[in-house]
Design an enzyme around this catalytic site. Structure first.
Site, short mmCIF file in Angstrom:
data_model
loop_
_atom_site.label_atom_id
_atom_site.label_comp_id
_atom_site.label_asym_id
_atom_site.label_seq_id
_atom_site.Cartn_x
_atom_site.Cartn_y
_atom_site.Cartn_z
N SER A 57 0.57 -1.23 0.06
CA SER A 57 -0.07 -0.03 0.14
C SER A 57 0.64 1.30 -0.09
O SER A 57 0.20 2.28 -0.23
CB SER A 57 -1.05 -0.17 1.20
OG SER A 57 -0.11 0.08 2.44
N HIS A 96 0.94 4.18 6.83
CA HIS A 96 0.45 5.03 5.91
C HIS A 96 0.76 6.45 6.16
O HIS A 96 1.37 7.01 7.15
CB HIS A 96 -1.06 5.04 5.86
CG HIS A 96 -1.41 3.59 5.09
ND1 HIS A 96 -2.79 3.16 5.20
CD2 HIS A 96 -0.65 2.80 4.31
CE1 HIS A 96 -2.91 2.12 4.44
NE2 HIS A 96 -1.79 1.64 3.89
N ASP A 143 -8.08 6.16 4.69
CA ASP A 143 -8.19 4.77 5.43
C ASP A 143 -9.39 4.72 6.34
O ASP A 143 -9.32 3.96 7.37
CB ASP A 143 -6.71 4.80 6.25
CG ASP A 143 -5.63 4.57 5.62
OD1 ASP A 143 -5.53 4.13 4.51
OD2 ASP A 143 -4.43 4.83 6.26
#
Length: 200
Positions: A57, A96, A143
């Site tokens: 990701s 992230h 997210d």
């Protein structure tokens, strides 16, 4: 005859002594590793100073199997920083990028003539705490679908640390041992056998 019995007894006592010495050595290695880990936690301010990237990701910046080094300071987390966070109800941390900050200060006051309450949102003056929204660089959307049900932002207690460095591909060892537990057990058994049977 007594000489043979004494020799056998001395060999047995020597082997027991050697096994005990090796077991103590193994215990010292494990204890040293735990002490180093706890020291890293204190120095970095992160509950997990080293993590492995488990998905794609964050590509192309970080690839699956990269190891990230984390640090957590008192400074507010800002948009653009790469963070590792835990989500309530999930065991595996996520790596992230922060894409938005929400600075919060709640102020109540009248609205027009009906005197209803309104909410203003900006930075908290007293604590400077910031709520954040994250997204994987390689993902289409933010997210919020990964967060706990009804959660729209991450608070500081969700953040494990900021990424401050990385080693590419070194974490594949961890991924392989997690995905194929038999390899982990074979490796641990072989290392234990090596430590116990070594003569030095």
């Amino acid at each position: 005859m007594d000489w043979i019995g004494e020799t056998v007894d001395s060999i047995k006592s020597l082997q027991i002594r050697q096994v005990l010495t090796q077991a103590v050595s193994l215990g010292m290695i494990v204890t040293s590793a735990l002490i180093i880990w706890k020291a890293l936690m204190c120095v970095t301010g992160s509950e997990s100073p080293v993590v492995v990237v488990l998905s794609g990701s964050m590509e192309p910046g970080f690839k699956r199997g990269d190891i990230l080094f984390l640090h957590m300071s008192k400074e507010p987390i800002r948009a653009g920083e790469i963070v590792v966070f835990n989500v309530d109800g999930r065991e595996i941390p996520i790596v992230h990028r922060v894409i938005k900050n929400q600075f919060i200060k709640i102020t109540w006051g009248p609205v027009s003539s009906n005197h209803k309450l309104f909410l203003q949102v900006h930075e908290r003056e007293d604590t400077g705490e910031v709520d954040v929204l994250t997204k994987g660089d390689n993902n289409y959307g933010d997210d919020r679908l990964l967060y706990a049900h009804g959660q729209l932002w991450l608070q500081r207690h969700h953040i494990m640390g900021r990424a401050v460095g990385f080693l590419p591909y070194v974490g594949w060892v961890t991924i392989i041992m997690t995905e194929k537990p038999i390899i982990k057990y074979i490796l641990i058994g072989a290392l234990g056998l090596l430590v116990i049977t070594s003569k030095d």
